[in-house]
Design a protein around this motif. Structure first.
Motif, PDB file in Angstrom:
ATOM      1  N   MET A 112       0.812  -1.210   0.000  1.00 49.16           N
ATOM      2  CA  MET A 112       0.000   0.000   0.000  1.00 49.16           C
ATOM      3  C   MET A 112       0.852   1.269   0.000  1.00 49.16           C
ATOM      4  N   SER A 113       2.120   1.110  -0.224  1.00 47.89           N
ATOM      5  CA  SER A 113       3.075   2.215  -0.132  1.00 47.89           C
ATOM      6  C   SER A 113       3.786   2.371  -1.481  1.00 47.89           C
ATOM      7  N   PRO A 114       4.189   3.607  -1.829  1.00 48.09           N
ATOM      8  CA  PRO A 114       4.081   4.840  -1.053  1.00 48.09           C
ATOM      9  C   PRO A 114       2.795   5.601  -1.348  1.00 48.09           C
ATOM     10  N   ALA A 115       2.532   6.587  -0.495  1.00 46.17           N
ATOM     11  CA  ALA A 115       1.486   7.572  -0.748  1.00 46.17           C
ATOM     12  C   ALA A 115       2.180   8.868  -1.156  1.00 46.17           C
ATOM     13  N   TYR A 116       1.613   9.545  -2.135  1.00 48.04           N
ATOM     14  CA  TYR A 116       2.217  10.780  -2.639  1.00 48.04           C
ATOM     15  C   TYR A 116       1.363  11.981  -2.234  1.00 48.04           C
ATOM     16  N   VAL A 117       1.999  13.020  -1.773  1.00 49.94           N
ATOM     17  CA  VAL A 117       1.320  14.267  -1.426  1.00 49.94           C
ATOM     18  C   VAL A 117       2.002  15.403  -2.178  1.00 49.94           C
ATOM     19  N   ARG A 118       1.237  16.068  -3.039  1.00 55.60           N
ATOM     20  CA  ARG A 118       1.768  17.220  -3.773  1.00 55.60           C
ATOM     21  C   ARG A 118       1.648  18.475  -2.905  1.00 55.60           C
ATOM     22  N   VAL A 119       2.703  19.229  -2.847  1.00 53.91           N
ATOM     23  CA  VAL A 119       2.748  20.436  -2.018  1.00 53.91           C
ATOM     24  C   VAL A 119       2.717  21.657  -2.928  1.00 53.91           C
ATOM     25  N   PRO A 120       1.820  22.610  -2.675  1.00 50.15           N
ATOM     26  CA  PRO A 120       1.815  23.833  -3.482  1.00 50.15           C
ATOM     27  C   PRO A 120       3.155  24.554  -3.389  1.00 50.15           C
ATOM     28  N   PRO A 121       3.594  25.173  -4.474  1.00 51.60           N
ATOM     29  CA  PRO A 121       4.883  25.892  -4.444  1.00 51.60           C
ATOM     30  C   PRO A 121       4.934  26.918  -3.318  1.00 51.60           C
ATOM     31  N   GLY A 122       6.003  26.874  -2.554  1.00 54.52           N
ATOM     32  CA  GLY A 122       6.209  27.835  -1.480  1.00 54.52           C
ATOM     33  C   GLY A 122       5.424  27.570  -0.217  1.00 54.52           C
ATOM     34  N   ALA A 123       4.652  26.460  -0.169  1.00 48.60           N
ATOM     35  CA  ALA A 123       3.802  26.208   1.006  1.00 48.60           C
ATOM     36  C   ALA A 123       4.614  25.825   2.231  1.00 48.60           C
ATOM     37  N   ILE A 124       5.719  25.122   2.043  1.00 49.51           N
ATOM     38  CA  ILE A 124       6.533  24.687   3.178  1.00 49.51           C
ATOM     39  C   ILE A 124       7.547  25.770   3.512  1.00 49.51           C
ATOM     40  N   GLU A 125       7.461  26.258   4.730  1.00 47.94           N
ATOM     41  CA  GLU A 125       8.323  27.349   5.172  1.00 47.94           C
ATOM     42  C   GLU A 125       9.563  26.820   5.871  1.00 47.94           C
ATOM     43  N   MET A 126      10.623  27.594   5.775  1.00 44.70           N
ATOM     44  CA  MET A 126      11.867  27.265   6.469  1.00 44.70           C
ATOM     45  C   MET A 126      11.666  27.401   7.971  1.00 44.70           C
ATOM     46  N   GLN A 127      12.249  26.491   8.745  1.00 45.16           N
ATOM     47  CA  GLN A 127      12.268  26.618  10.189  1.00 45.16           C
ATOM     48  C   GLN A 127      13.654  26.252  10.697  1.00 45.16           C
ATOM     49  N   GLU A 128      13.933  26.638  11.908  1.00 42.64           N
ATOM     50  CA  GLU A 128      15.255  26.416  12.475  1.00 42.64           C
ATOM     51  C   GLU A 128      15.619  24.929  12.471  1.00 42.64           C
ATOM     52  N   GLY A 129      16.803  24.624  11.972  1.00 40.31           N
ATOM     53  CA  GLY A 129      17.290  23.257  11.950  1.00 40.31           C
ATOM     54  C   GLY A 129      16.917  22.471  10.714  1.00 40.31           C
ATOM     55  N   ALA A 130      16.117  23.050   9.801  1.00 42.40           N
ATOM     56  CA  ALA A 130      15.693  22.340   8.593  1.00 42.40           C
ATOM     57  C   ALA A 130      16.841  22.295   7.594  1.00 42.40           C
ATOM     58  N   ASP A 131      17.583  21.211   7.596  1.00 44.21           N
ATOM     59  CA  ASP A 131      18.769  21.097   6.757  1.00 44.21           C
ATOM     60  C   ASP A 131      18.476  20.560   5.365  1.00 44.21           C
ATOM     61  N   LEU A 132      17.190  20.193   5.095  1.00 43.13           N
ATOM     62  CA  LEU A 132      16.814  19.665   3.782  1.00 43.13           C
ATOM     63  C   LEU A 132      15.669  20.469   3.177  1.00 43.13           C
ATOM     64  N   HIS A 133      15.680  21.757   3.423  1.00 47.01           N
ATOM     65  CA  HIS A 133      14.644  22.640   2.880  1.00 47.01           C
ATOM     66  C   HIS A 133      14.974  22.924   1.411  1.00 47.01           C
ATOM     67  N   GLU A 134      14.792  21.881   0.590  1.00 46.75           N
ATOM     68  CA  GLU A 134      15.164  21.936  -0.821  1.00 46.75           C
ATOM     69  C   GLU A 134      14.004  21.433  -1.669  1.00 46.75           C
ATOM     70  N   GLU A 135      13.984  21.815  -2.944  1.00 48.45           N
ATOM     71  CA  GLU A 135      12.863  21.474  -3.821  1.00 48.45           C
ATOM     72  C   GLU A 135      12.640  19.972  -3.904  1.00 48.45           C
ATOM     73  N   GLY A 136      13.699  19.196  -3.915  1.00 45.39           N
ATOM     74  CA  GLY A 136      13.531  17.750  -4.030  1.00 45.39           C
ATOM     75  C   GLY A 136      12.804  17.124  -2.868  1.00 45.39           C
ATOM     76  N   PHE A 137      12.772  17.814  -1.728  1.00 44.92           N
ATOM     77  CA  PHE A 137      12.133  17.268  -0.533  1.00 44.92           C
ATOM     78  C   PHE A 137      10.795  17.923  -0.204  1.00 44.92           C
ATOM     79  N   LYS A 138      10.506  19.068  -0.806  1.00 46.06           N
ATOM     80  CA  LYS A 138       9.296  19.789  -0.421  1.00 46.06           C
ATOM     81  C   LYS A 138       8.299  19.999  -1.563  1.00 46.06           C
ATOM     82  N   GLY A 139       8.552  19.400  -2.732  1.00 44.70           N
ATOM     83  CA  GLY A 139       7.615  19.541  -3.835  1.00 44.70           C
ATOM     84  C   GLY A 139       6.599  18.423  -3.886  1.00 44.70           C
ATOM     85  N   ARG A 140       7.066  17.202  -3.681  1.00 43.11           N
ATOM     86  CA  ARG A 140       6.184  16.033  -3.682  1.00 43.11           C
ATOM     87  C   ARG A 140       6.662  15.090  -2.590  1.00 43.11           C
TER      88      ARG A 140
END
Length: 299
Positions: A112-140
């Motif tokens: 039953m895996s994986p499940a995919y979640v599409r994220v609107p552009p710019g929806a995920i905001e940077m926060q302290e300690g986020a070392d993978l705040h990159e398009e490859g991790f926050k787009g889908r």
């Protein structure tokens, strides 16, 4: 006290337990551009959630759903206020369907895996300690069952709340004096051991927090008999009953009435016994199966 629990929760869930979901979803997931988790999400939406999104949830109680990121190996937490993964960042007020989030949380691998979640552009905001705040991790987002990372769902709450109630419906890995030696069976066995040790580690942490008074913890699980919570067993729920309930596999399938009845009674009997031992049910309140939804008459 909720006066509409049966109509809003019990009956829809029992109706869902009359449907075959996982096998058809897995077969459909073999088709191009179709995922098993996506098929399951559509079933959940029709049967339970009726198009509701995270923003339709109440402010209290606070609902949090967890899924494991296949991209980072950490836990994505989804709630009304935000979705977050500490490597990637925070998504304020996500407009996600509850059914899609539940499907991700229950996307047990590999079928039953994986499940995919599409994220609107710019929806995920940077926060302290986020070392993978990159398009490859926050787009889908590519997600699997939350239990892969935290099978008891404790990580989002045990630092936040003083009183923690834990209901563990997962069966403990059975002992086996003659485990199979072929590579595939060994791989499955080793995976089960690794997952089981993660559960044991969290249970030990909880017991330590309870002993030192940092937290008030009451937990119960299907892998132990009702009699382990204390000498009294007014419901007469036997060790054989518990063994039968614990033997039911985690499936999204049509279960016979007697199996549903046994599992539901197990949940009630174990929760009642553990909460009584923890002093959370007033003395003199007698437990009874009478108030449970009728399996035979619900249709």
């Amino acid at each position: 006290m909720a006066t509409n629990l049966r109509e809003e929760v019990s009956q829809p869930l029992l109706a869902l337990a009359q449907k075959w979901v996982d096998a058809p979803a897995i077969v459909a997931g073999l088709l191009p551009f179709v995922t098993a988790a996506g098929v399951a999400a559509r079933v959940y939406d029709r049967a339970l959630f009726k198009g509701a999104t995270l923003q339709d949830l109440p402010d209290r109680p606070r609902f949090t759903f967890t899924a494991t990121s296949l991209q980072t190996g950490a836990l994505w937490r989804f709630a009304k206020e935000y979705a977050a993964e500490y490597h990637v960042g925070q998504w304020p007020k996500p407009e996600l369907k509850v059914a899609d989030v539940v499907a991700a949380s229950a996307a047990f691998p590999p079928y039953m895996s994986p499940a995919y979640v599409r994220v609107p552009p710019g929806a995920i905001e940077m926060q302290e300690g986020a070392d993978l705040h990159e398009e490859g991790f926050k787009g889908r987002l590519r997600l699997t069952d939350g239990g892969v990372y935290d099978n008891l769902g404790l990580e989002p709450i045990w630092k936040r709340y003083e009183t923690i109630l834990v209901s563990d419906g997962g069966r403990a890995m059975p002992s086996n004096p003659l485990p199979k030696s072929n590579w595939f069976s060994q791989a499955l066995r080793v995976t089960d051991i690794a997952l089981q040790q993660g559960i044991f580690l969290r249970e030990r942490v909880l017991r330590g927090l309870d002993r030192d008074g940092t937290r008030k913890v009451v937990s119960w699980g299907i892998g132990q008999g009702v009699q382990t919570y204390g000498p009294e067993n007014p419901l007469g729920f036997t060790a054989a009953d518990t063994k039968l309930a614990a033997s039911v596999k985690t499936r999204l399938k049509r279960f016979p009435d007697h199996v549903q009845r046994t599992v539901m009674r197990a949940g009630y009997a174990h929760a009642d016994a553990a909460l009584r031992r923890g002093g959370m049910i007033p003395p003199g309140r007698a437990p009874s199966f009478v108030g449970l939804p009728s399996i035979d008459r619900r249709r």
